[in-house]
Design a protein around this motif. Structure first.
Motif, PDB file in Angstrom:
ATOM      1  N   VAL A   9       0.751  -1.219   0.041  1.00 44.51           N
ATOM      2  CA  VAL A   9      -0.098  -0.004  -0.126  1.00 44.51           C
ATOM      3  C   VAL A   9       0.969   1.254   0.062  1.00 44.51           C
ATOM      4  O   VAL A   9       1.855   1.324   0.936  1.00 44.51           O
ATOM      5  CB  VAL A   9      -0.931   0.038   1.128  1.00 44.51           C
ATOM      6  CG1 VAL A   9      -1.716   1.391   1.268  1.00 44.51           C
ATOM      7  CG2 VAL A   9      -1.845  -1.169   1.345  1.00 44.51           C
ATOM      8  N   GLY A  10       0.562   1.963  -0.834  1.00 47.60           N
ATOM      9  CA  GLY A  10       1.501   3.650  -1.099  1.00 47.60           C
ATOM     10  C   GLY A  10       0.574   4.578  -0.924  1.00 47.60           C
ATOM     11  O   GLY A  10      -0.492   4.516  -1.504  1.00 47.60           O
ATOM     12  N   LEU A  11       1.021   5.583  -0.075  1.00 50.51           N
ATOM     13  CA  LEU A  11       0.395   6.774   0.177  1.00 50.51           C
ATOM     14  C   LEU A  11       1.170   8.056  -0.135  1.00 50.51           C
ATOM     15  O   LEU A  11       2.294   7.915   0.240  1.00 50.51           O
ATOM     16  CB  LEU A  11      -0.393   6.772   1.284  1.00 50.51           C
ATOM     17  CG  LEU A  11      -1.381   5.662   1.739  1.00 50.51           C
ATOM     18  CD1 LEU A  11      -1.666   5.725   3.509  1.00 50.51           C
ATOM     19  CD2 LEU A  11      -2.536   5.793   1.103  1.00 50.51           C
ATOM     20  N   GLY A  12       0.658   9.029  -0.823  1.00 53.36           N
ATOM     21  CA  GLY A  12       1.569  10.110  -0.947  1.00 53.36           C
ATOM     22  C   GLY A  12       0.558  11.467  -0.963  1.00 53.36           C
ATOM     23  O   GLY A  12      -0.480  11.402  -1.279  1.00 53.36           O
ATOM     24  N   LEU A  13       1.390  12.554  -0.681  1.00 55.17           N
ATOM     25  CA  LEU A  13       0.657  13.824  -1.009  1.00 55.17           C
ATOM     26  C   LEU A  13       1.774  14.758  -1.886  1.00 55.17           C
ATOM     27  O   LEU A  13       2.985  14.497  -1.540  1.00 55.17           O
ATOM     28  CB  LEU A  13       0.738  14.637   0.625  1.00 55.17           C
ATOM     29  CG  LEU A  13      -0.559  14.405   1.273  1.00 55.17           C
ATOM     30  CD1 LEU A  13      -0.710  14.800   2.573  1.00 55.17           C
ATOM     31  CD2 LEU A  13      -1.909  14.587   0.449  1.00 55.17           C
ATOM     32  N   ARG A  14       1.445  15.587  -2.731  1.00 53.84           N
ATOM     33  CA  ARG A  14       2.339  16.346  -3.417  1.00 53.84           C
ATOM     34  C   ARG A  14       1.779  17.747  -3.406  1.00 53.84           C
ATOM     35  O   ARG A  14       0.373  17.778  -3.638  1.00 53.84           O
ATOM     36  CB  ARG A  14       2.337  15.698  -4.923  1.00 53.84           C
ATOM     37  CG  ARG A  14       3.143  14.580  -4.896  1.00 53.84           C
ATOM     38  CD  ARG A  14       3.481  14.134  -6.363  1.00 53.84           C
ATOM     39  NE  ARG A  14       4.309  12.932  -6.389  1.00 53.84           N
ATOM     40  CZ  ARG A  14       4.664  12.502  -7.326  1.00 53.84           C
ATOM     41  NH1 ARG A  14       4.264  12.904  -8.634  1.00 53.84           N
ATOM     42  NH2 ARG A  14       5.573  11.099  -7.403  1.00 53.84           N
ATOM     43  N   LEU A  15       2.341  18.876  -3.350  1.00 57.46           N
ATOM     44  CA  LEU A  15       1.863  20.064  -3.279  1.00 57.46           C
ATOM     45  C   LEU A  15       2.751  20.620  -4.530  1.00 57.46           C
ATOM     46  O   LEU A  15       4.044  20.716  -4.768  1.00 57.46           O
ATOM     47  CB  LEU A  15       2.354  20.915  -2.048  1.00 57.46           C
ATOM     48  CG  LEU A  15       2.109  22.532  -2.178  1.00 57.46           C
ATOM     49  CD1 LEU A  15       0.574  22.540  -2.088  1.00 57.46           C
ATOM     50  CD2 LEU A  15       2.609  22.931  -0.915  1.00 57.46           C
ATOM     51  N   ARG A  16       1.921  21.269  -5.521  1.00 57.00           N
ATOM     52  CA  ARG A  16       2.590  21.645  -6.762  1.00 57.00           C
ATOM     53  C   ARG A  16       1.975  23.133  -6.892  1.00 57.00           C
ATOM     54  O   ARG A  16       0.824  23.484  -6.614  1.00 57.00           O
ATOM     55  CB  ARG A  16       2.303  20.869  -7.916  1.00 57.00           C
ATOM     56  CG  ARG A  16       0.917  20.616  -8.504  1.00 57.00           C
ATOM     57  CD  ARG A  16       0.854  19.991  -9.604  1.00 57.00           C
ATOM     58  NE  ARG A  16      -0.476  19.548 -10.233  1.00 57.00           N
ATOM     59  CZ  ARG A  16      -1.499  18.709  -9.956  1.00 57.00           C
ATOM     60  NH1 ARG A  16      -1.111  17.820  -8.939  1.00 57.00           N
ATOM     61  NH2 ARG A  16      -2.679  18.904 -10.511  1.00 57.00           N
ATOM     62  N   TYR A  17       2.716  24.048  -7.907  1.00 55.93           N
ATOM     63  CA  TYR A  17       2.308  25.264  -8.023  1.00 55.93           C
ATOM     64  C   TYR A  17       2.321  25.365  -9.689  1.00 55.93           C
ATOM     65  O   TYR A  17       3.468  25.218 -10.278  1.00 55.93           O
ATOM     66  CB  TYR A  17       3.174  26.207  -7.174  1.00 55.93           C
ATOM     67  CG  TYR A  17       2.669  27.811  -7.475  1.00 55.93           C
ATOM     68  CD1 TYR A  17       1.726  28.183  -6.885  1.00 55.93           C
ATOM     69  CD2 TYR A  17       3.384  28.491  -9.027  1.00 55.93           C
ATOM     70  CE1 TYR A  17       1.386  29.590  -7.234  1.00 55.93           C
ATOM     71  CE2 TYR A  17       2.826  29.806  -8.827  1.00 55.93           C
ATOM     72  CZ  TYR A  17       1.691  30.345  -8.190  1.00 55.93           C
ATOM     73  OH  TYR A  17       1.376  31.486  -8.339  1.00 55.93           O
ATOM     74  N   HIS A  18       1.280  25.687 -10.162  1.00 54.55           N
ATOM     75  CA  HIS A  18       1.175  26.035 -11.713  1.00 54.55           C
ATOM     76  C   HIS A  18       1.776  27.370 -11.988  1.00 54.55           C
ATOM     77  O   HIS A  18       0.619  28.316 -11.722  1.00 54.55           O
ATOM     78  CB  HIS A  18      -0.258  25.608 -12.248  1.00 54.55           C
ATOM     79  CG  HIS A  18      -0.621  24.392 -11.997  1.00 54.55           C
ATOM     80  ND1 HIS A  18      -0.854  23.676 -13.170  1.00 54.55           N
ATOM     81  CD2 HIS A  18      -0.829  23.429 -11.237  1.00 54.55           C
ATOM     82  CE1 HIS A  18      -1.289  22.459 -13.116  1.00 54.55           C
ATOM     83  NE2 HIS A  18      -1.351  22.144 -11.813  1.00 54.55           N
ATOM     84  N   PHE A  19       2.646  27.551 -12.376  1.00 56.12           N
ATOM     85  CA  PHE A  19       3.169  28.734 -13.282  1.00 56.12           C
ATOM     86  C   PHE A  19       2.604  28.972 -14.431  1.00 56.12           C
ATOM     87  O   PHE A  19       2.274  30.095 -14.899  1.00 56.12           O
ATOM     88  CB  PHE A  19       4.737  28.785 -13.380  1.00 56.12           C
ATOM     89  CG  PHE A  19       5.569  28.783 -12.103  1.00 56.12           C
ATOM     90  CD1 PHE A  19       5.722  30.285 -11.405  1.00 56.12           C
ATOM     91  CD2 PHE A  19       6.089  27.945 -11.605  1.00 56.12           C
ATOM     92  CE1 PHE A  19       6.274  30.401 -10.276  1.00 56.12           C
ATOM     93  CE2 PHE A  19       6.663  27.792 -10.320  1.00 56.12           C
ATOM     94  CZ  PHE A  19       6.952  29.223  -9.943  1.00 56.12           C
ATOM     95  N   SER A  20       2.206  27.865 -15.269  1.00 55.95           N
ATOM     96  CA  SER A  20       1.494  27.787 -16.467  1.00 55.95           C
ATOM     97  C   SER A  20       1.026  26.386 -16.526  1.00 55.95           C
ATOM     98  O   SER A  20       1.214  25.560 -15.622  1.00 55.95           O
ATOM     99  CB  SER A  20       2.271  28.111 -17.652  1.00 55.95           C
ATOM    100  OG  SER A  20       3.174  27.080 -17.961  1.00 55.95           O
TER     101      SER A  20
END
Length: 119
Positions: free
Chosen positions: A66-77
């Motif tokens: 079981v794999g869990l994750g969180l990613r925070l991204r910022y869309h410059f475009s």
């Protein structure tokens, strides 16, 4: 199969059959929370299920991990969005036993960083 499930979950599933007849199935799902128009938090989950033991690959029958994750991204475009995140993986069942026998870790955590881009 790959697509958008109800409630906007992005889902990717695979069914694999080897030449020896070993069957496995994996499921990965993602969900995006829009914090602002450009800042997005993405939750991810994945699992692998094998229907037979394949010891030479370190795979046991049943739910393998079981794999869990969180990613925070910022869309410059739309084409360019750097991200940072964390992921956690835990091996289960017969696969856990096989990994312990080989002296390998049965759980791991990691930090990830990257860029999501397309052209």
């Amino acid at each position: 199969m790959q697509g958008l499930a109800p409630y906007w979950f992005e889902v990717d599933t695979n069914l694999r059959v080897t030449d020896d007849g070993d069957v496995s199935y994996d499921l990965e799902a993602e969900y995006d929370w829009l914090l602002t128009q450009r800042l997005i938090l993405q939750g991810r989950g994945e699992t692998l299920v094998a229907f037979s033991d394949v010891e030479e690959w370190g795979v046991g029958s049943g739910i393998n991990n079981v794999g869990l994750g969180l990613r925070l991204r910022y869309h410059f475009s739309r084409e360019f969005a750097p991200y940072v995140g964390v992921s956690y993986t835990r091996f289960l069942g017969n696969t856990e036993d096989l990994r312990e026998r080989e002296g390998e870790d049965v759980e791991s955590s990691s930090f990830v960083a990257g860029v999501r881009w397309w052209f």
